[in-house]
Design a protein around this motif. Structure first.
Motif, PDB file in Angstrom:
ATOM      1  N   LYS A   6       0.849  -1.181   0.000  1.00  0.00           N
ATOM      2  CA  LYS A   6       0.000   0.000   0.000  1.00  0.00           C
ATOM      3  C   LYS A   6       0.891   1.240   0.000  1.00  0.00           C
ATOM      4  N   ILE A   7       0.570   2.211  -0.854  1.00  0.00           N
ATOM      5  CA  ILE A   7       1.324   3.461  -0.910  1.00  0.00           C
ATOM      6  C   ILE A   7       0.984   4.259   0.348  1.00  0.00           C
ATOM      7  N   ILE A   8       2.007   4.532   1.178  1.00  0.00           N
ATOM      8  CA  ILE A   8       1.765   5.266   2.422  1.00  0.00           C
ATOM      9  C   ILE A   8       2.320   6.689   2.368  1.00  0.00           C
ATOM     10  N   GLN A   9       3.150   6.974   1.342  1.00  0.00           N
ATOM     11  CA  GLN A   9       3.680   8.329   1.227  1.00  0.00           C
ATOM     12  C   GLN A   9       4.097   8.589  -0.220  1.00  0.00           C
ATOM     13  N   VAL A  10       3.760   9.791  -0.694  1.00  0.00           N
ATOM     14  CA  VAL A  10       4.184  10.246  -2.015  1.00  0.00           C
ATOM     15  C   VAL A  10       5.154  11.396  -1.763  1.00  0.00           C
ATOM     16  N   GLN A  28      10.112  10.541  -9.509  1.00  0.00           N
ATOM     17  CA  GLN A  28       9.075  10.573  -8.473  1.00  0.00           C
ATOM     18  C   GLN A  28       9.300   9.397  -7.538  1.00  0.00           C
ATOM     19  N   SER A  29       9.334   9.658  -6.230  1.00  0.00           N
ATOM     20  CA  SER A  29       9.546   8.601  -5.237  1.00  0.00           C
ATOM     21  C   SER A  29       8.292   8.374  -4.417  1.00  0.00           C
ATOM     22  N   TYR A  30       8.101   7.107  -4.035  1.00  0.00           N
ATOM     23  CA  TYR A  30       6.957   6.681  -3.240  1.00  0.00           C
ATOM     24  C   TYR A  30       7.446   5.765  -2.128  1.00  0.00           C
ATOM     25  N   VAL A  31       6.689   5.704  -1.037  1.00  0.00           N
ATOM     26  CA  VAL A  31       6.980   4.750   0.026  1.00  0.00           C
ATOM     27  C   VAL A  31       5.807   3.778   0.079  1.00  0.00           C
ATOM     28  N   LEU A  32       6.144   2.492  -0.003  1.00  0.00           N
ATOM     29  CA  LEU A  32       5.167   1.408  -0.013  1.00  0.00           C
ATOM     30  C   LEU A  32       5.337   0.612   1.274  1.00  0.00           C
ATOM     31  N   GLU A  33       4.216   0.164   1.859  1.00  0.00           N
ATOM     32  CA  GLU A  33       4.263  -0.705   3.030  1.00  0.00           C
ATOM     33  C   GLU A  33       3.656  -2.042   2.647  1.00  0.00           C
ATOM     34  N   THR A  34       4.414  -3.132   2.872  1.00  0.00           N
ATOM     35  CA  THR A  34       3.928  -4.461   2.517  1.00  0.00           C
ATOM     36  C   THR A  34       2.795  -4.870   3.449  1.00  0.00           C
ATOM     37  N   GLN A  35       2.006  -5.837   3.024  1.00  0.00           N
ATOM     38  CA  GLN A  35       0.842  -6.303   3.768  1.00  0.00           C
ATOM     39  C   GLN A  35       1.130  -7.664   4.403  1.00  0.00           C
ATOM     40  N   PHE A  44      10.589   3.400  -3.365  1.00  0.00           N
ATOM     41  CA  PHE A  44      10.940   3.128  -4.756  1.00  0.00           C
ATOM     42  C   PHE A  44      10.730   4.398  -5.561  1.00  0.00           C
ATOM     43  N   GLU A  45      11.325   4.410  -6.735  1.00  0.00           N
ATOM     44  CA  GLU A  45      11.243   5.601  -7.573  1.00  0.00           C
ATOM     45  C   GLU A  45      10.872   5.219  -8.999  1.00  0.00           C
ATOM     46  N   ILE A  46      10.219   6.170  -9.660  1.00  0.00           N
ATOM     47  CA  ILE A  46       9.910   6.033 -11.079  1.00  0.00           C
ATOM     48  C   ILE A  46      10.669   7.149 -11.780  1.00  0.00           C
ATOM     49  N   LYS A  53       3.722   9.419 -15.751  1.00  0.00           N
ATOM     50  CA  LYS A  53       2.352   9.603 -16.251  1.00  0.00           C
ATOM     51  C   LYS A  53       1.655   8.267 -16.496  1.00  0.00           C
ATOM     52  N   ASN A  54       2.405   7.268 -17.007  1.00  0.00           N
ATOM     53  CA  ASN A  54       1.816   5.963 -17.339  1.00  0.00           C
ATOM     54  C   ASN A  54       1.603   5.062 -16.126  1.00  0.00           C
ATOM     55  N   ASN A  55       2.208   5.383 -14.996  1.00  0.00           N
ATOM     56  CA  ASN A  55       2.103   4.567 -13.785  1.00  0.00           C
ATOM     57  C   ASN A  55       1.693   5.434 -12.595  1.00  0.00           C
ATOM     58  N   PRO A  56       0.483   5.984 -12.634  1.00  0.00           N
ATOM     59  CA  PRO A  56       0.079   6.880 -11.546  1.00  0.00           C
ATOM     60  C   PRO A  56      -0.127   6.129 -10.226  1.00  0.00           C
ATOM     61  N   CYS A  57       0.327   6.727  -9.146  1.00  0.00           N
ATOM     62  CA  CYS A  57       0.151   6.168  -7.806  1.00  0.00           C
ATOM     63  C   CYS A  57      -0.435   7.250  -6.913  1.00  0.00           C
ATOM     64  N   GLN A  58      -1.405   6.871  -6.120  1.00  0.00           N
ATOM     65  CA  GLN A  58      -2.019   7.782  -5.165  1.00  0.00           C
ATOM     66  C   GLN A  58      -1.841   7.222  -3.763  1.00  0.00           C
TER      67      GLN A  58
END
Length: 146
Positions: A6-10, A28-35, A44-46, A53-58
């Motif tokens: 789950k994306i917990i931080q953008v 663009q970097s995101y922080v994901l938390e495993t379940q 991780f970063e894109i 643009k092709n891999n949007p994360c919220q």
């Protein structure tokens, strides 16, 4: 490699211009938390405006991230990056078609045991022990114990 969570931080996007080619870049970097039982946080970063643009994360999205890991040395220190090349919505690790049709099963839910196997017994006393009969298995044309 893939990871689900789950994306917990953008994090804020970073932009610049390449010194060698003069081309603009964006990351663009995101922080994901495993379940999992013991959740892990992974940053991780894109890289590249088109991939972003092709891999949007919220925030709060459940995603499956396909990525490459790379380490590089600079001034005697090593730096590791996790570069995503695809981000899919939902848990796509088991079966992509089934994940779209039904919601993902939470890892904490117990898996039902087949009727042919008894439930686990506590150690000690007269616990029943189930053994594998290889001869009976070969009669059925297979050497698998199930």
């Amino acid at each position: 490699m893939e990871i689900v969570g789950k994306i917990i931080q953008v994090l804020p996007a970073q932009e610049g211009v390449s010194k060698t080619s003069g081309n603009p870049w964006k990351i663009q970097s995101y922080v994901l938390e495993t379940q999992e039982q013991y959740p892990r946080k992974v940053c991780f970063e894109i890289f590249g405006e088109e991939r972003i643009k092709n891999n949007p994360c919220q925030l709060d999205d459940l995603v499956t991230v396909s990525f490459d890991i790379e380490s590089r040395e600079f001034n005697g220190r090593w730096y590791t990056s996790i570069r995503a090349w695809r981000v899919q919505q939902g848990d796509m690790t088991v079966n992509p078609d089934a994940a779209q049709a039904a919601p993902a099963v939470a890892p904490a839910q117990a898996v039902a045991q087949p009727a042919s196997q008894p439930a686990a017994q506590p150690m000690g006393g007269n616990a029943n022990v189930q053994t594998f009969d290889a001869a009976a298995s070969q009669d059925e044309g297979t050497d698998l114990p199930f």
